[in-house]
Design a protein around this motif. Structure first.
Motif, short mmCIF file in Angstrom:
data_model
loop_
_atom_site.label_atom_id
_atom_site.label_comp_id
_atom_site.label_asym_id
_atom_site.label_seq_id
_atom_site.Cartn_x
_atom_site.Cartn_y
_atom_site.Cartn_z
N ASP B 35 37.85 35.30 41.99
CA ASP B 35 36.99 34.42 42.78
C ASP B 35 36.63 35.04 44.13
O ASP B 35 37.29 35.97 44.60
CB ASP B 35 37.61 33.03 42.96
N SER B 37 36.66 33.93 47.24
CA SER B 37 37.47 33.81 48.45
C SER B 37 38.61 34.84 48.43
O SER B 37 38.93 35.47 49.44
CB SER B 37 38.02 32.38 48.59
N ARG B 38 39.17 35.05 47.25
CA ARG B 38 40.21 36.07 47.11
C ARG B 38 39.59 37.46 47.39
O ARG B 38 40.23 38.29 48.03
CB ARG B 38 40.79 36.01 45.68
N GLU B 40 37.18 38.11 49.39
CA GLU B 40 37.02 38.22 50.84
C GLU B 40 38.36 38.58 51.49
O GLU B 40 38.43 39.41 52.40
CB GLU B 40 36.46 36.89 51.38
N ASP B 41 39.46 37.97 50.97
CA ASP B 41 40.79 38.30 51.49
C ASP B 41 41.08 39.79 51.32
O ASP B 41 41.58 40.45 52.24
CB ASP B 41 41.87 37.50 50.73
N LYS B 90 31.79 41.58 43.55
CA LYS B 90 31.02 40.42 44.01
C LYS B 90 29.99 40.02 42.95
O LYS B 90 29.86 38.86 42.59
CB LYS B 90 30.32 40.76 45.32
#
Lengths: 803, 349
Positions: B35, B37-38, B40-41, B90
């Motif tokens: 996903d 958000s992960r 982005e982390d 992405k």
């Protein structure tokens, strides 16, 4: 003016192809509008000698002829009465296509075979003569192609003459222009006459009682002429120029008119009472019969040619029946005159007559050419009709006319044209046009135009001649430095353009109707007697009563378009026109002209589609157009009020449009009575806006308003009211009671039926409360909302609608 | 930077090892992330300001100057490989997130906004005004119902002049007519304004003539320029530019002499027939040319009527029929169609 190319070639050598000649003439200002090949269809027509002629055994109007065509002898059947053995005639052998399109075939006529066709002049397209087969010169050998032998291959040029060039209304005049442009010599027609006795003064006299109307009158005489048809060459030339052949005397006068541009008239000398001519004004009420058999009642504007007792011709226009040449005429008096152009024009206009003669006199003939034309005519008559020419001629010319001397500045000529043509070249151009140029100074030419150039009186006239002979195409192309204007475009036009663009954006299609309409259109709309819509500007000379008055409204034009489109099945229309209406201020004053936008919708407003159903137009569609348009112009401050006064609208379905308290237009639905009168079987909705009333307002620039800084609060208000309560009234109460805290109040739901009784309706408004200074709190809004509800109920008898 | 902080050979190797190991780990994680958000982390963890790779790269400063580029190259390569993997991840995640929806029938008709049509005459009139507007001509407006004085007299067409025959006039009274041309606007403007004058006047005109090729009402645009030193060459230039803009640069044209009582010299401007290209057809009466306007240098007589001194000022005027230009432009062969207001016609433009 229609001229034969072969005729032109008699006076000037022409080396170029006919089309190049036409282009050259056009570029010199004599526009060749059309060209026609003549005689080219006669390639297969040959000369044939008649061997024998016998009456047809079974048809006594037909003759069986045997003719020698050079190659063989053939039998031809003809009905012509002038066939005799030995005569040479034209024959079209089978397969020949005649000028009228017919193709000659081998046929049988009442049992006798006929191989080909003997031709009359009209069948060959040469003249309109059909009295018999054309008789050719007997020297033509059988089998000779006729067209080349008789020089019949020709072109007719149709030249559109401008009113300033009467000198070109003649073959010689056109030849003169060709000569000026090409530099070829002009060969003027020869004039050689053999005069006999007695002197003309012993035979007749001329008295000019009106020297202003008739500055010059010349007369010549020829005695003992033999009247007969003219020879072929003359009839052919007259025919090409569109003039009917009459007899050799009259034909000569017409021939000279075409050749030299001088109208002539031939009188039967013996029919002139006292054998003399008097030129005078007509008496009021005097009656006169022209040679076409029509009788005219005259006014003193008309200049007359009279004999010793009575009028014999309308001067410069048409001769009279009482003195014309007829079969028994022996002695002929020829008139060659210069009549005042304005006098002839007024007379011809008053009598409604226009002739070849009046056309030329009105524009001005060559006052120095009068005698030349007279002698040319006498010469031709004596050649064609025999007779003896009386000695001398009469020339009444009390005050000789003269062309003006004009000073032409060389530098001004070049400055005006944007050229640098030398003085020598300019002088050369003018001399080629038969002008005399005396040199004064380096920069100046004193120019005397010839007598036939009545159009040359000023320096600018000569500058034009220089430009023409230099050739417009040779004048260098330059660009003017146009200074910016302090004023903008006319607002009437730019606003009209903007309105049209907005209307197109709204889905409307523009129409343009005639400015003139039928006066009955006011009755169709039921316009009251005293309405300004009946102050029609009336045309004195309309084409028809349907187009006899200037429109006072654009509605009739739009309705005409409705009927046009209904007639082929298009029954859904959104159309508009932006145009002028005309309100008469009395016949001697210019009318008031006002621009209107008028828009019309009828039929479906939305068509059936895969995503939605169809919907017919109604009042609110046209009203919405009005609102959208006013908003587009920044005129937000409008309102609508019911209007009961416009007679063509349905009472109760018509509203005036107000902007800043003033009526700027109306919207409405046509009443059923109006529809019935117009024979339109579908509802029609119309918007009218007077452009002048919004013009000034529309020109102000809009002021920017800062965005609201504080949040607004939205509350709905749903009430049940009587059906007669108008929504604007409730809106007004909301705004009045809410004051500046009410930012907007919009009706967004209208409901009737269901639980609501039939005398009532439910209205729902969405009110947005907002302050410019602070964030409103809920309690304050509730309190104000409550107060508004109470006021609405109190003033309109409304009650809150139960959820 | 101090001399003793230099790292030795083994430090360089260690650092390179460290970078490569980091790359391997990061690639594994990036390739398996599910996903956004992960993802982005991970980006922050490796490539952020305080990320692992970033902090390694900061240590490059501790290396000897000749060693820096060696390690630097490795670090940069790894950085771009990670960035690439990040982009790929992405895309992979985004496309996985798109729910499976039924495909639209893109051939269904769209919801077209309502569209009206400007009358072709209005369109062409606007185009003509725009072309001359660009050259500096200002649009003026005037009456359709006009005094004989403006329509004829002041244009050097006295009563009983043969030139009146050229125009069949509708009369309202002895002195009032429906204007037979837009030329009266020339006089109206010159009466009110001293030179320089540069105007065009579009509008309706009327002549008592109705047949296949004539309607009793039609439209004209008049133009007028008056200034010091305006020449016949300027007239040619202005109208040549107009023809080029209106009909295209390749359009053949010719100026030929003509006659109007209020201009001298007078011209008519022909263009090469747009229908047949000059070989001859019905539209051009087999001449190959089509007349589109009349023009000329304003006659000094007209200046005298308005009080201009022809020794000081000169200028030109022109007038063209809008119907004619519109018919040529759109290939319309029947002039009557313009005022029938049949939607089958109107909606084509």
């Amino acid at each position: 003016m229609r001229v034969s190319l072969n005729w032109l070639k008699e006076y000037v050598q022409i080396d170029v192809e006919p089309r190049a000649l036409a282009d050259g003439l056009t570029m010199a200002g004599l526009e060749v509008e059309a060209m026609e090949r003549l005689g080219h269809a006669l390639d297969k027509v040959v000369a044939a000698r008649i061997v024998s002629v016998e009456r047809h055994s079974r048809a006594d109007k037909l003759f069986v002829c045997h003719v020698d065509t050079g190659e063989r002898e053939v039998q031809v059947i003809s009905s012509a009465p002038n066939l005799a053995p030995g005569a040479v005639v034209p024959i079209a052998l089978p397969g020949t296509r005649l000028p009228d399109g017919r193709v000659v075939k081998e046929t049988k006529m009442v049992g006798e075979p006929s191989v080909g066709m003997l031709l009359a002049e009209d069948e060959m397209g040469l003249t309109d003569d059909h009295s018999g087969i054309m008789i050719l010169p007997s020297v033509l050998a059988p089998g000779t192609p006729v067209a080349s032998a008789l020089n019949l291959k020709d072109w007719a040029l149709d030249i559109a003459l401008t009113p300033n060039r009467p000198d070109c209304a003649s073959v010689l005049g056109i030849a003169r222009e060709i000569s000026a442009v090409t530099g070829q010599r002009l060969n003027k027609p020869e004039i050689k006459i053999e005069e006999s006795t007695p002197p003309i003064e012993t035979l007749t006299s001329v008295t000019i009682e009106d020297p202003l109307g008739c500055p010059r009158y010349a007369a010549g005489m020829i005695m003992g002429v033999e009247l007969k048809p003219s020879p072929f060459w003359m009839r052919y030339r007259l025919h090409v120029s569109g003039i009917r052949s009459i007899n050799n005397i009259v034909d000569v006068t017409n021939y000279v008119l075409l050749e030299l541009g001088q109208p002539l008239h031939a009188f039967d000398y013996d029919r002139l009472k006292e054998n003399r001519i008097v030129v005078r004004r007509a008496k009021r009420g005097e009656r006169f019969t022209t040679l076409d058999g029509k009788t005219h009642t005259l006014s003193t504007n008309i200049l007359m040619i009279c004999d010793g007792k009575r009028p014999v011709a309308l001067a410069g226009i048409m001769g009279g029946l009482n003195s014309e040449i007829f079969a028994g005429s022996k002695n002929v008096l020829i008139e060659s005159a210069y009549f005042d152009p304005l006098t002839v024009r007024k007379g011809a206009k008053e009598l409604g007559i226009s002739t070849e003669a009046s056309y030329r006199f009105e524009r001005g003939v060559d006052f120095d050419g009068v005698i030349r034309a007279l002698q040319r005519a006498l010469m031709l008559i004596s050649k064609l009709a025999g007779g003896k020419i009386a000695k001398g001629y009469i020339d009444e010319y009390p005050r000789p006319l003269e062309t003006p001397s004009i000073d032409l500045r060389i530098d001004r000529t070049n400055r005006f044209l944007g050229t640098s043509i030398s003085r020598e070249k300019i002088a050369g151009f003018l001399q080629a046009l038969e002008m005399q140029t005396g040199e004064l100074e380096e920069n100046l030419l004193r120019v005397k135009p010839p007598s036939f150039r009545v159009d040359l009186t000023r320096e600018i006239d000569l500058i034009e001649e220089v430009a023409r002979l230099e050739g417009y195409e040779k004048i260098p192309v330059t660009y003017p430095a146009i200074k910016p204007s302090e004023e903008g475009d006319a607002p009437e036009i730019s606003v009209a353009e903007r309105i049209a663009e907005i209307m197109v954006g709204f889905g409307f299609t523009e129409v343009i109707s005639y400015s003139f309409i039928s006066p009955t259109s006011a009755d169709m709309l039921g316009v009251e007697k005293q309405s300004e819509l009946r102050s029609f500007v009336k045309l004195l000379n309309p084409l028809s009563t349907e187009q006899s008055v200037m429109r006072t409204s654009l509605i009739p034009g739009l309705l005409a378009s409705v009927k046009t489109n209904f007639s082929y099945g298009e029954r859904s229309l959104k159309i508009f026109e932006v145009g002028k209406v005309f309100i008469s201020q009395g016949a001697e004053k210019l009318p008031v002209e006002k621009r209107f936008l008028t828009a019309l919708v009828t039929g479906l407003y939305e068509h059936k589609s895969w995503y939605g159903g169809e919907r017919f137009a109604d009042f609110y569609d046209i009203k919405g157009v009005a609102e959208g348009l006013l908003k587009a112009f920044g005129l937000d401050n409008f309102f609508f009020r019911a209007d009961e006064t416009t007679p063509w609208y349905r009472p109760g379905a018509c509203s005036s449009i107000y902007v800043e308290g003033k009526v700027v237009g109306t919207v409405g639905q046509l009443s059923s009575l109006t529809l019935k009168r117009l024979e339109i079987d579908q509802d029609v909705f119309i918007l009218e806006i007077d452009l002048a009333s919004i013009l000034d307002k529309a020109r102000y620039a809009r002021r920017f308003k800062p965005f609201a800084k504080f949040p607004g609060v939205v509350r709905d208000l749903s009430v049940v009211v009587g059906r007669d309560i108008q929504s604007a009234r409730i809106e007004d109460i909301i705004k009045a009671e809410g004051g500046e805290l009410v930012e907007s109040a919009k009706l967004f739901d209208l409901y009737a039926g269901g639980k609501i009784s039939s005398s009532e309706k439910a209205l729902t408004f969405r009110i947005c409360y907002r302050s410019r200074e602070r964030t409103l709190d809920g309690r304050e809004v509730n309190k104000l909302h409550e107060a508004i509800i109470n006021k609405v109920c109190q003033q309109t008898g409304a009650r809150l609608r139960e959820a | 930077m101090s001399m003793d902080s230099r790292a030795d050979q083994s430090d360089v190797h260690a650092l390179q090892e460290q970078i490569l190991e980091l790359e391997k780990r990061a690639l594994d994680e990036l390739n398996s992330v599910r996903d956004l958000s992960r993802l982005e982390d991970l980006r922050i963890a490796y490539l952020g300001k305080k990320g692992l790779l970033t902090s390694i790269m900061k240590q490059l400063g501790n290396l000897a100057p000749e060693e820096r580029p060696i390690v630097g190259r490795v670090a940069n390569r790894v950085k771009s490989s990670l960035l690439e993997a990040l982009e790929k991840a992405k895309e992979r995640i985004s496309s996985a997130e798109e729910p499976e929806l039924e495909a639209l029938d893109v051939t269904l008709p769209g919801r077209e906004p309502p569209r009206g049509h400007l009358h072709p005459i209005t369109q062409v009139q606007g185009e003509i005004c725009k072309i001359f507007g660009r050259m500096g001509f200002r649009v003026v407006d005037g009456p359709d119902v006009e005094l004989d004085y403006y329509n004829f007299e002041a244009l050097n067409i006295p009563k009983d002049h043969p030139a009146r025959d050229m125009q069949d006039t509708f009369y309202i009274s002895e002195n009032i007519v429906l204007r037979t041309h837009t030329s009266p606007m020339e006089v109206r403007v010159m009466e009110k304004q001293t030179p320089p004058v540069s105007i065009i006047a579009p509008g309706k005109v009327y002549r008592r003539d109705s047949d296949v090729s004539h309607t009793p009402m039609f439209h004209q645009v008049e133009g007028l320029l008056v200034d010091k030193g305006v020449t016949f060459g300027d007239l040619k230039g202005t109208l040549t530019s107009f023809v080029h803009q209106m009909f295209g640069r390749e359009t053949g044209m010719r100026f030929r002499p003509s006659f109007f009582p209020f201009t001298e010299p007078s011209v008519e401007l022909d263009i090469r027939c747009v229908i047949c290209g000059g070989t001859g057809c019905r539209t051009c009466s087999f001449t190959g040319w089509i007349e589109i306007l009349g023009a000329g240098m304003t006659d000094p007589e007209v200046y005298r009527f308005v009080g201009y001194d022809p020794e000081i000022y000169s200028g030109f005027a022109f007038g063209m029929g809008i119907e004619r230009v519109t018919m040529l432009k759109h290939g319309i062969d029947d002039i009557q169609l313009f005022f029938k207001n049949d939607m089958r016609f109107s909606m084509q433009f």
